[in-house]
Design an enzyme around this catalytic site. Structure first.
Site, mmCIF file in Angstrom:
data_model
loop_
_atom_site.group_PDB
_atom_site.id
_atom_site.type_symbol
_atom_site.label_atom_id
_atom_site.label_comp_id
_atom_site.label_asym_id
_atom_site.label_seq_id
_atom_site.Cartn_x
_atom_site.Cartn_y
_atom_site.Cartn_z
ATOM 1 N N ALA A 209 28.570 30.691 44.657
ATOM 2 C CA ALA A 209 27.437 29.851 45.440
ATOM 3 C C ALA A 209 26.682 30.556 46.363
ATOM 4 O O ALA A 209 25.531 30.396 46.702
ATOM 5 C CB ALA A 209 28.108 28.528 45.980
ATOM 6 N N ASP B 112 37.493 24.359 47.189
ATOM 7 C CA ASP B 112 36.955 24.668 45.919
ATOM 8 C C ASP B 112 37.665 25.184 44.732
ATOM 9 O O ASP B 112 37.458 26.281 44.141
ATOM 10 C CB ASP B 112 35.635 25.567 46.055
ATOM 11 C CG ASP B 112 34.462 25.498 44.961
ATOM 12 O OD1 ASP B 112 34.739 24.694 44.118
ATOM 13 O OD2 ASP B 112 33.526 26.412 44.771
ATOM 14 N N LYS C 202 32.291 41.855 47.276
ATOM 15 C CA LYS C 202 31.389 40.813 47.413
ATOM 16 C C LYS C 202 30.155 40.979 48.359
ATOM 17 O O LYS C 202 30.277 41.328 49.463
ATOM 18 C CB LYS C 202 32.134 39.366 48.042
ATOM 19 C CG LYS C 202 31.333 38.214 48.221
ATOM 20 C CD LYS C 202 31.794 36.941 47.910
ATOM 21 C CE LYS C 202 30.681 35.797 47.932
ATOM 22 N NZ LYS C 202 31.482 34.564 47.613
#
Lengths: 319, 245
Positions: free
Chosen positions: A40, A150, A57
């Site tokens: 996201a 999540d 990341k």
């Protein structure tokens, strides 16, 4: 991807193979190999480094990177757990192509397969085994005062031999008692009208139940008027899920306070020990069968005992 | 550290304003008064026309907030995400200003070495969880927005679900434009319960004009009214802007 500047978003999601990312502070270099996925709030790539293959990341937001690094650091303190990937580096990269600083962090690269493709490949009997492993991992996380948030099949990786689950993407990981930071509607009890978004262990356990349901209904479905009834009907209509109906409904209703309780009852359900409400068809027949067999053993035992006593009696008479 | 209140306007629209003041100017005015303006553009087909897109981005930029263009279907996820992100952004701004005061120079979190950022982030997280929040939702009901209103309503319930999971208090108010008689109409006054919206929502009718600018102006003054009322009863709360920390 979420709320992001379109040019930057495009760049972050499409870093070409061979791009070299060099950290401004720690001067480590990472060469992009291929994309691993889009979250996201950023993108994850496989990269080569001096220490071998790593996962990196990148994000448009230093906030996201810093929060996730905070969580990964906490994870590393939980010993012996297969919680998250271990953290290797965190830095800023000056991207000349778009003239911007891109914050990033580097973590252990876990070579594995995502939850659903593993089950598809290796067989449905793995579903409940992986779920048991997942519940143990969650129990540890909850013990430390966190909630994963999540939780979805894309964030659960199966790696190694014997196959073991690992949790990825800590973007949603939240301190208990706070509002869940990041979630995916389908796995969110709030979306289904079955609870709040305050982080508690039951929040994750709801997602576990949804993962099991989704594993048996591969096409994604949407919520209808009465979410609970809809899920209940689906559970009853599927042979695999029906077996765990009692456990699944308790997870959906948020009745489990701890992951361990759900794990225990799931194990019991595997062995048909849990008294289940609702329909009893083929499983109950099996139970009956077992009872009959144990009855026969009992009879045989009594006969043998009587024979022994009679033999002793005869022996005594002869003497 | 004294806790202040975050003030946000959330504008949900599907196109261009065509009546009254320039909405971008009104957004800039809001920002000057410590109110962040976030905009969600709701798509009808594949694309929003260039003009509408520029206005959506322009309002958010001038209002110090975030904009996002989405299909009606994704509205729930987006509304809560934009609101949370904008909160973090504002709070980060506050914390950066604090850092500047402590360290003297023109420094922000990004200028700190990565190892030091963690603690700053924890403060931002903590504030985001506990700060009081006032959100005024401004809904465009003109033209084609009419068919999307049920989805908007659902997205707002979802927003209250996300925000009410926080430890801090929330107050919501809802305005629609155009109103029955005037440019803008208040359909829900400040309340912690956005669910109260249920009963008023189905009665909305849509008009032809899109007075986005005037609607924003009225939204700003609705924050002011609340504040002056509070100062009357002597529990005025200052903005973050006014060094409340």
């Amino acid at each position: 991807m979420g709320v992001m500047n379109p040019i930057l978003k495009n760049r972050l999601c499409k870093l070409p193979a061979g791009t070299v990312i060099v950290g401004k502070w720690h001067k480590q270099a990472y060469k992009i190999v291929k994309p691993l996925g889009n979250g996201a709030n950023g993108a994850v790539y496989l990269a080569e480094s001096k220490k071998g293959l790593v996962a990196i990341k990148v994000s448009d937001s230093s906030t996201t990177i810093t929060s996730e690094v905070n969580v990964l650091k906490r994870f590393s303190k939980v010993q012996g757990a297969a919680l998250g990937p271990s953290l290797l580096d965190m830095d800023d990269w000056w991207d000349q192509k778009i003239n911007r600083t891109i914050p990033f962090y580097v973590m252990e690269y876990i070579k594995g397969e995502d939850f659903f493709s593993f089950i598809r490949k290796r067989g449905k009997e793995w579903l409940v085994i992986l779920v048991l492993q997942l519940l143990s991992a969650l129990e540890q996380l909850h013990e430390e005062g966190w909630v994963f948030g999540d939780l979805k099949p894309e964030n659960v990786l199966v790696a190694g031999n014997p196959p073991t689950i690992r949790l990825l993407d800590v973007g949603g990981t939240t301190l208990q008692g706070r509002a869940v930071k990041e979630f995916t509607e389908f796995y969110d009890r709030g979306y289904w009208g079955l609870g709040s978004r305050k982080a508690d262990p039951a929040y994750d356990l709801f997602a576990v139940a949804m993962m099991m349901i989704h594993a048996c209904y591969p096409t994604k479905f949407e919520r209808k008027e009465n979410g609970r009834k809809q899920l209940f009907t689906m559970i009853q209509a599927d042979a695999t899920l029906r077996k765990y109906e009692h456990v699944l409904m308790k997870a959906i209703d948020g009745s489990y306070v701890r992951a361990m309780d759900m794990k225990r009852e799931l194990v019991a359900a595997i062995h048909h020990d849990v008294p289940r409400a609702g329909i009893k068809q083929s499983p109950s027949r099996k139970q009956h069968h077992k009872k009959k067999r144990s009855g026969m053993i009992e009879t045989a035992f009594i006969v043998v005992t009587l024979l022994c006593m009679y033999a002793l009696y005869l022996y005594g008479q002869i003497l | 550290m004294r806790k202040g209140t975050l003030r946000q306007i959330l504008l949900i629209t599907d196109g261009c304003s065509n009546h009254g003041e320039d909405p971008i100017a009104m957004a800039a005015l809001a920002k000057e008064q410590g109110i962040t303006v976030n905009v969600i553009g709701v798509l009808d087909q594949d694309v929003m026309d260039e003009h509408g897109l520029r206005e959506v981005e322009g309002i958010a930029t001038a209002g110090g907030g975030i904009s996002q263009v989405v299909y009606a279907k994704q509205l729930s996820q987006t509304v809560q995400m934009v609101t949370r992100k904008a909160m973090t952004q504002t709070l980060q701004g506050v914390v950066n200003r604090e850092l500047k005061q402590i360290l003297g120079s023109n420094i922000s979190m990004e200028d700190l070495p990565p190892e030091k950022r963690g603690e700053v982030m924890e403060i931002v997280d903590e504030l985001g969880e506990t700060v009081e929040l006032e959100v005024l939702i401004l809904i465009d009901t003109s033209g084609s927005m009419k068919t999307k209103l049920p989805t908007v309503k659902e997205a707002l319930f979802d927003l209250s679900l996300s925000l009410n999971a926080r430890m801090g208090d929330n107050l919501f108010s809802v305005f629609v434009f155009p109103g029955k008689q005037e440019d803008v109409e208040k359909i829900l006054d400040w309340t912690p319960k956005l669910e109260a919206l249920s009963s008023v929502f189905p009665k909305l009718t849509s008009g032809g004009l899109t007075p986005t600018g005037p609607a924003l102006r009225q939204a700003i003054s609705h924050f002011q009214k609340k504040r002056s009322l509070r100062s009357l009863i002597g529990r005025d709360e200052s903005y973050f802007e006014e060094s409340s920390m």
